[in-house]
Design an enzyme around this catalytic site. Structure first.
Site, PDB file in Angstrom:
ATOM      1  N   ASP A 128      13.730  -2.627  13.853  1.00  0.00           N
ATOM      2  CA  ASP A 128      14.670  -1.717  13.168  1.00  0.00           C
ATOM      3  C   ASP A 128      14.150  -0.301  13.334  1.00  0.00           C
ATOM      4  O   ASP A 128      14.001   0.449  12.373  1.00  0.00           O
ATOM      5  CB  ASP A 128      14.760  -2.109  11.682  1.00  0.00           C
ATOM      6  N   GLU A 130       0.845  -1.186   0.000  1.00  0.00           N
ATOM      7  CA  GLU A 130       0.000   0.000   0.000  1.00  0.00           C
ATOM      8  C   GLU A 130       0.892   1.252   0.000  1.00  0.00           C
ATOM      9  O   GLU A 130       1.875   1.302   0.736  1.00  0.00           O
ATOM     10  CB  GLU A 130      -0.827  -0.058   1.282  1.00  0.00           C
TER      11      GLU A 130
HETATM   12  P1  ADP Z   1      14.622   0.355   2.295  1.00  0.00           P
HETATM   13  O1  ADP Z   1      14.047  -1.013   2.420  1.00  0.00           O
HETATM   14  O2  ADP Z   1      15.453   0.543   1.075  1.00  0.00           O
HETATM   15  O3  ADP Z   1      15.357   0.831   3.561  1.00  0.00           O
HETATM   16  P2  ADP Z   1      12.329   1.961   3.113  1.00  0.00           P
HETATM   17  O4  ADP Z   1      11.338   0.936   3.520  1.00  0.00           O
HETATM   18  O5  ADP Z   1      13.038   2.674   4.208  1.00  0.00           O
HETATM   19  O6  ADP Z   1      13.377   1.354   2.082  1.00  0.00           O
HETATM   20  O7  ADP Z   1      11.577   2.995   2.160  1.00  0.00           O
HETATM   21  C1  ADP Z   1      12.251   4.083   1.550  1.00  0.00           C
HETATM   22  C2  ADP Z   1      11.457   5.364   1.747  1.00  0.00           C
HETATM   23  O8  ADP Z   1      10.209   5.238   1.078  1.00  0.00           O
HETATM   24  C3  ADP Z   1      11.106   5.637   3.196  1.00  0.00           C
HETATM   25  O9  ADP Z   1      12.051   6.474   3.806  1.00  0.00           O
HETATM   26  C4  ADP Z   1       9.754   6.291   3.131  1.00  0.00           C
HETATM   27  O10 ADP Z   1       9.882   7.693   3.022  1.00  0.00           O
HETATM   28  C5  ADP Z   1       9.151   5.775   1.841  1.00  0.00           C
HETATM   29  N1  ADP Z   1       8.151   4.695   2.071  1.00  0.00           N
HETATM   30  C6  ADP Z   1       8.358   3.477   2.648  1.00  0.00           C
HETATM   31  N2  ADP Z   1       7.241   2.743   2.660  1.00  0.00           N
HETATM   32  C7  ADP Z   1       6.286   3.496   2.059  1.00  0.00           C
HETATM   33  C8  ADP Z   1       4.907   3.285   1.751  1.00  0.00           C
HETATM   34  N3  ADP Z   1       4.298   2.135   2.044  1.00  0.00           N
HETATM   35  N4  ADP Z   1       4.233   4.279   1.147  1.00  0.00           N
HETATM   36  C9  ADP Z   1       4.855   5.441   0.825  1.00  0.00           C
HETATM   37  N5  ADP Z   1       6.145   5.693   1.071  1.00  0.00           N
HETATM   38  C10 ADP Z   1       6.875   4.744   1.687  1.00  0.00           C
END
Ligand code: ADP
Length: 286
Positions: A191, A92
Site C-alpha cells: 500500500d 512503537e
Molecule cells: P490508518 O490505518 O488509519 O490509515 P496510518 O497508519 O496511516 O493510519 O496512520 C495515521 C498517521 O499517523 C500517519 O499518517 C502517520 O503520520 C502517523 N503514524 C503512523 N504510524 C505511526 C507511528 N508508528 N508512530 C508515529 N506516528 C505514526
C-alpha cells in the site's frame, strides 16, 4: 478502555506503563489514532470497532515480517486486542518527519524486494484500505493476479453496480504483458503511497500501514505513482539495487488498475472513469 490498553502494554513489554498524556494523531484513512505518552516511553495506538481486530493482527504480522528482513525501518508492533466494543493496535511511536533521502528510501525498498521469497500470496488474508485482500499462496503470479487481485476487485465492483467493459478480455489476455519478463515473489509493503512513507528522527526512511503479501515487485508501484510524492531520486535509489525491466511502463498500468478498482470499491463512482480508461488502454496495448 485506556486502562486495559496500558495494562496490556505493561504486560507485553515487562515495563510498567502509565498514560500521562494522550493526543489524537490525524492523517489516517481508516482508523482513529493516538499518541500515548508515558514516563519513559511513547506509543502509537490505532482504534477501530472490535471486528477490526483481524485487520490489526494482519498489519502487525506484516510489520514483523518486513522488520525481519532488516532492510527498511517499520514501527515495531507491541500488542493488539479488543476491549468492550473496541479493537486496538499498539506499536512503537516514531517521531515521523517529511524530509529524509528519497534515494535511500528507494534503495532500502529494493533491498526488501531482493530478499528471496518462496511463493506468491501470504500466510493470511489482509485488507487494502478497508477492502479484503485475499492472499491464498501459490506458485503462479499470473493466476494470483488474475484471480485474487484484478478478478476479485472486478467482482466486487459488479456487486457495487459497475461492470467494466472489457474486463473479461483483459483477464484473458494478461499473459501477453509478461512475454520475456520473469516474475519473482518479493515481500511487498502493498500500500505504498506517499502517505505511508516518512523519515525517522535520524532522517532514515520509514514505511508503515502495510498491506503485506508476496507478489512480483513491480506490483509495489501500482499506487506509488498514482498520487505523486516520489521523486526521481527514489527511482534512482531503487534502480541502483534492482533495475526495472523492459515492459514495466506497460505492466505498471495493470497494477495501477488494481488500486484504481479498489478506490472505486471504497470511494465510489469518482474512480469509475479512470478504471475504465485503464482497461481500455491496456486492451489497446495487449
Ligand atoms: P490508518 O490505518 O488509519 O490509515 P496510518 O497508519 O496511516 O493510519 O496512520 C495515521 C498517521 O499517523 C500517519 O499518517 C502517520 O503520520 C502517523 N503514524 C503512523 N504510524 C505511526 C507511528 N508508528 N508512530 C508515529 N506516528 C505514526
Amino acid at each position: 478502555m485506556w486502562d486495559a490498553i496500558a495494562t496490556h502494554i505493561s504486560e507485553t513489554t515487562g515495563e510498567p506503563f502509565e498514560i500521562l498524556q494522550k493526543q489524537t494523531v490525524g492523517g489516517g484513512c481508516i482508523n482513529d489514532a493516538y499518541r500515548l505518552e508515558g514516563r519513559n516511553q511513547n506509543y502509537f495506538v490505532k482504534l477501530n470497532h472490535a471486528g477490526a481486530i483481524d485487520m490489526f493482527e494482519a498489519e502487525a504480522d506484516g510489520l514483523r515480517e518486513i522488520a525481519g528482513t532488516k532492510t527498511i525501518r517499520v514501527p515495531s508492533p507491541i500488542c493488539s486486542g479488543t476491549t468492550g466494543a473496541q479493537a486496538y493496535f499498539v506499536m512503537e511511536f516514531i517521531n515521523l518527519g517529511g524530509g529524509g533521502s528519497q534515494f535511500q528510501l528507494g534503495e532500502r525498498l529494493a533491498r526488501l524486494h531482493a530478499v528471496p521469497q518462496s511463493r506468491y500470496g501470504w500466510h493470511r488474508d489482509n485488507t487494502i484500505g478497508a477492502t479484503p485482500q485475499p492472499n491464498l499462496a501459490g506458485d503462479d503470479w499470473l493466476e494470483f493476479l488474475r484471480e485474487h487481485r484484478l478478478g476479485f476487485q472486478f467482482r466486487l465492483a459488479k456487486q457495487n453496480g459497475m461492470a467494466f467493459n472489457g474486463s473479461e478480455d483483459l483477464l484473458r489476455q494478461l499473459d501477453d504483458f509478461f512475454d520475456g519478463y520473469q516474475t519473482k515473489p518479493s515481500l511487498l509493503h502493498g500500500d505504498l503511497w506517499s502517505g505511508n512513507v516518512a523519515s525517522d528522527e535520524n532522517g532514515g526512511p520509514v514505511i508503515f500501514d502495510p498491506a503485506t503479501y508476496c507478489g512480483d515487485r513491480e506490483a509495489e508501484f501500482g499506487l506509488t505513482e498514482m498520487f505523486g510524492g516520489f521523486r526521481t531520486d527514489f527511482w534512482s535509489g531503487y534502480e541502483s539495487v534492482l533495475p526495472l525491466e523492459e515492459g514495466y511502463g506497460t505492466r505498471k498500468l495493470i497494477y495501477r488498475l488494481y488500486h484504481t478498482l479498489n478506490h472505486f470499491n471504497l470511494f465510489g463512482s469518482g474512480y469509475a472513469g479512470s478504471a475504465q480508461s485503464l482497461v481500455n488502454q491496456l486492451l489497446r496495448l495487449a
